[in-house]
Design a protein around this motif. Sequence first.
Motif, PDB file in Angstrom:
ATOM      1  N   LEU A 134      -7.629   8.762   0.834  1.00  0.00           N
ATOM      2  CA  LEU A 134      -6.569   7.900   1.374  1.00  0.00           C
ATOM      3  C   LEU A 134      -6.413   8.192   2.864  1.00  0.00           C
ATOM      4  CD1 LEU A 134      -3.758   8.099  -1.366  1.00  0.00           C
ATOM      5  CD2 LEU A 134      -5.413   6.256  -0.998  1.00  0.00           C
ATOM      6  N   PRO A 135      -6.887   7.308   3.746  1.00  0.00           N
ATOM      7  CA  PRO A 135      -6.790   7.572   5.191  1.00  0.00           C
ATOM      8  C   PRO A 135      -5.386   7.286   5.725  1.00  0.00           C
ATOM      9  CG  PRO A 135      -7.783   5.430   4.826  1.00  0.00           C
ATOM     10  CD  PRO A 135      -7.589   6.043   3.459  1.00  0.00           C
ATOM     11  N   PHE A 136      -5.062   7.917   6.853  1.00  0.00           N
ATOM     12  CA  PHE A 136      -3.869   7.509   7.591  1.00  0.00           C
ATOM     13  C   PHE A 136      -4.087   6.082   8.095  1.00  0.00           C
ATOM     14  CE2 PHE A 136      -3.489  12.062   7.691  1.00  0.00           C
ATOM     15  CZ  PHE A 136      -2.123  12.285   7.635  1.00  0.00           C
ATOM     16  N   VAL A 137      -3.053   5.250   8.019  1.00  0.00           N
ATOM     17  CA  VAL A 137      -3.143   3.861   8.479  1.00  0.00           C
ATOM     18  C   VAL A 137      -2.156   3.671   9.628  1.00  0.00           C
ATOM     19  CG1 VAL A 137      -2.821   1.434   7.882  1.00  0.00           C
ATOM     20  CG2 VAL A 137      -3.864   3.005   6.228  1.00  0.00           C
TER      21      VAL A 137
ATOM     22  N   GLU B 150       0.827  -1.192   0.000  1.00  0.00           N
ATOM     23  CA  GLU B 150       0.000   0.000   0.000  1.00  0.00           C
ATOM     24  C   GLU B 150       0.871   1.255   0.000  1.00  0.00           C
ATOM     25  OE1 GLU B 150      -3.478   2.510   0.471  1.00  0.00           O
ATOM     26  OE2 GLU B 150      -3.221   0.434  -0.200  1.00  0.00           O
ATOM     27  N   MET B 151       1.951   1.208   0.741  1.00  0.00           N
ATOM     28  CA  MET B 151       2.867   2.342   0.818  1.00  0.00           C
ATOM     29  C   MET B 151       3.450   2.657  -0.555  1.00  0.00           C
ATOM     30  SD  MET B 151       6.335   2.579   3.133  1.00  0.00           S
ATOM     31  CE  MET B 151       7.139   1.255   2.193  1.00  0.00           C
ATOM     32  N   GLU B 152       3.881   1.632  -1.288  1.00  0.00           N
ATOM     33  CA  GLU B 152       4.463   1.855  -2.608  1.00  0.00           C
ATOM     34  C   GLU B 152       3.424   2.417  -3.578  1.00  0.00           C
ATOM     35  OE1 GLU B 152       7.536   1.788  -3.096  1.00  0.00           O
ATOM     36  OE2 GLU B 152       8.193   0.729  -1.304  1.00  0.00           O
ATOM     37  N   GLU B 153       2.184   1.923  -3.498  1.00  0.00           N
ATOM     38  CA  GLU B 153       1.127   2.439  -4.367  1.00  0.00           C
ATOM     39  C   GLU B 153       0.835   3.900  -4.072  1.00  0.00           C
ATOM     40  OE1 GLU B 153      -2.251  -0.091  -3.918  1.00  0.00           O
ATOM     41  OE2 GLU B 153      -1.237  -1.864  -4.732  1.00  0.00           O
ATOM     42  N   ARG B 154       0.864   4.257  -2.786  1.00  0.00           N
ATOM     43  CA  ARG B 154       0.615   5.649  -2.415  1.00  0.00           C
ATOM     44  C   ARG B 154       1.730   6.573  -2.904  1.00  0.00           C
ATOM     45  NH1 ARG B 154      -2.302   6.160   3.486  1.00  0.00           N
ATOM     46  NH2 ARG B 154      -4.063   4.776   3.060  1.00  0.00           N
ATOM     47  N   TYR B 155       2.952   6.082  -2.896  1.00  0.00           N
ATOM     48  CA  TYR B 155       4.041   6.883  -3.432  1.00  0.00           C
ATOM     49  C   TYR B 155       3.808   7.205  -4.904  1.00  0.00           C
ATOM     50  CZ  TYR B 155       7.522   7.433   0.252  1.00  0.00           C
ATOM     51  OH  TYR B 155       8.193   7.853   1.368  1.00  0.00           O
ATOM     52  N   GLN B 156       3.297   6.230  -5.630  1.00  0.00           N
ATOM     53  CA  GLN B 156       2.987   6.471  -7.040  1.00  0.00           C
ATOM     54  C   GLN B 156       1.900   7.536  -7.178  1.00  0.00           C
ATOM     55  OE1 GLN B 156       4.655   5.152  -9.614  1.00  0.00           O
ATOM     56  NE2 GLN B 156       5.990   4.056  -8.171  1.00  0.00           N
TER      57      GLN B 156
ATOM     58  N   ALA C 107       5.667   9.632   4.828  1.00  0.00           N
ATOM     59  CA  ALA C 107       5.165  10.418   3.703  1.00  0.00           C
ATOM     60  C   ALA C 107       3.889   9.805   3.122  1.00  0.00           C
ATOM     61  CB  ALA C 107       6.235  10.521   2.618  1.00  0.00           C
ATOM     62  N   ALA C 108       3.779   8.475   3.198  1.00  0.00           N
ATOM     63  CA  ALA C 108       2.609   7.792   2.643  1.00  0.00           C
ATOM     64  C   ALA C 108       1.467   7.685   3.644  1.00  0.00           C
ATOM     65  CB  ALA C 108       3.005   6.402   2.160  1.00  0.00           C
ATOM     66  N   GLY C 109       1.673   8.143   4.895  1.00  0.00           N
ATOM     67  CA  GLY C 109       0.615   8.086   5.895  1.00  0.00           C
ATOM     68  C   GLY C 109       0.418   6.714   6.500  1.00  0.00           C
ATOM     69  N   ILE C 110       1.473   5.912   6.533  1.00  0.00           N
ATOM     70  CA  ILE C 110       1.413   4.574   7.150  1.00  0.00           C
ATOM     71  C   ILE C 110       2.408   4.556   8.304  1.00  0.00           C
ATOM     72  CG2 ILE C 110       1.812   2.112   6.787  1.00  0.00           C
ATOM     73  CD1 ILE C 110       0.852   2.477   3.945  1.00  0.00           C
TER      74      ILE C 110
ATOM     75  N   LEU D 209       1.268  12.683   2.444  1.00  0.00           N
ATOM     76  CA  LEU D 209      -0.179  12.519   2.530  1.00  0.00           C
ATOM     77  C   LEU D 209      -0.842  13.699   3.226  1.00  0.00           C
ATOM     78  CD1 LEU D 209      -2.614  10.669   2.008  1.00  0.00           C
ATOM     79  CD2 LEU D 209      -2.238   9.688   4.283  1.00  0.00           C
ATOM     80  N   MET D 210      -0.214  14.248   4.260  1.00  0.00           N
ATOM     81  CA  MET D 210      -0.817  15.372   4.971  1.00  0.00           C
ATOM     82  C   MET D 210      -1.037  16.555   4.036  1.00  0.00           C
ATOM     83  SD  MET D 210      -2.114  16.592   7.704  1.00  0.00           S
ATOM     84  CE  MET D 210      -1.621  15.656   9.155  1.00  0.00           C
TER      85      MET D 210
END
Length: 482
Positions: A359-362, A332-338, A396-399, A348-349
């Motif tokens: 995209l919620p914080f996880v 999920e982190m890698e997808e969010r970076y994309q 950075a990805a909110g995880i 993410l913030m």
Amino acid sequence: FAFTEEKIEGVSVPVGANSVTIVGRVDAIRFHPEFGLEVVDYKLSQGSQQKSDLVQLAVYAQLLRLWRNGITFSGALEYYLPEFMEVVISSPELADIYSGLVEPVLDEMFGSLRISSPKPPNVENGQTGKQRSTDDLAARVVAALSEFNLGTESLGVVQGPQVRRVKLRPAPGVKFASLANRAEDLRVALALDAAPLIEPGKGYVAIDLPREDRRTLALSDYLKQVKSVQSNVLAKFPVGVGVEGEIVSADFSDSNTCHILVAGTSGSGKSEWLKTLVAGLALQNTPQTVRFSLVDPKILTFGGVGDSPYFWKPVATTIETAVAILRDAANEMEERYQTLAKEGYVNLMERVRAGHTNLPFVILIFDEFADLILTGRDEKKEFEQIVARIAGKGRAAGIHLVLATQRPDRTVVTGLIKSNLPMKVCLRVTNATNSQIVLGENGGEALLGKGDLLCDAGKTIVRAQSYYIPQADFLQALKAQN
């Protein structure tokens, strides 16, 4: 090896205007390929006495330097149970330990003639101090320290939720180490259940004495206080209330507090602290802005929560499901970076503040992760690798990661895990070694339990009392959709 079981005698150690003769027997002196001459001390087991062991080694190194006309010695502690461990200390480090911990004690014992001081007031007739004023409490502390020729001046007493903090200004020439070494003596003099925590402050020394009437801090009070700034608390969560009465909070979007290591023995309040973190975030957010994945091997901390709209994944209780959650989080982190790169956002913030909330914080919370990584060598290796990967890129990805354990030893809190979790929350731990592993310093072993904690959020270590939420309210928080 140069010597084994070598007796050192007839060494005169200067103490102020006087001198004292010290005799000792070192286990071994050998040549180290990097540090040169090295004094070695063998220990059967490792535990809470490492500070004392280091002091003993520093004394040996000083004696040997005087014994052999200024030749410097490094040191090594070798522990043999439950497994072999070696601690190597350089010559400058040993010199610092000697000057900071040994010299003040020698100076107190032999440096000058001791002057008798008044006895601490009001200690007769079975009085315990429950009814004494704060001024009287400070006077008793000052008088108790003066018995050891340690002059101090009271700067006042602060009433914290769990302790009374006595602030003292040391007299000229009185070192902080000399005061810190008197914690056990203060326990006796003030009739305390445990030795007080003594810490340096800005222009003062803080001595924390436990309150008999400790306050319970409701999480609802925290939520009322932060309600006025609702728009700014998206990833902010409660830590507790400091001794000075200030709210201590942290923010997952901050690089200093984006991932957390939590440690505390049974009864320390570790599980309750985790619940307030979860509930505090849930009650300030919707499932569209924050989600949780809870890993609970003992099926106790988060037992009975069932399903929740706030859950990113169902509650996990086995190593297989826990590692699977980590793998999914890494993907999920890698997808969010994309996604962030494509849309032109740094993190993410920044994206959320621009109005994109899909995209919620996880938050991945592992209660007692020791039960997971000690299952097998392969699982531990994969766990550490994925944790390091998420810790390095997850903010950075909110995880975000929260790893908790009641066994903060070196087999559990490895260097790889500790270095990747910048925020440390230490509730009461078993011994000073555990505190050193979590915080890098002693103090966790002197906490009172039931939510009394030390928090390292990247600046200074702060003492606080955590909030409390009843189980019924906790379960309701996970059901609510704000």
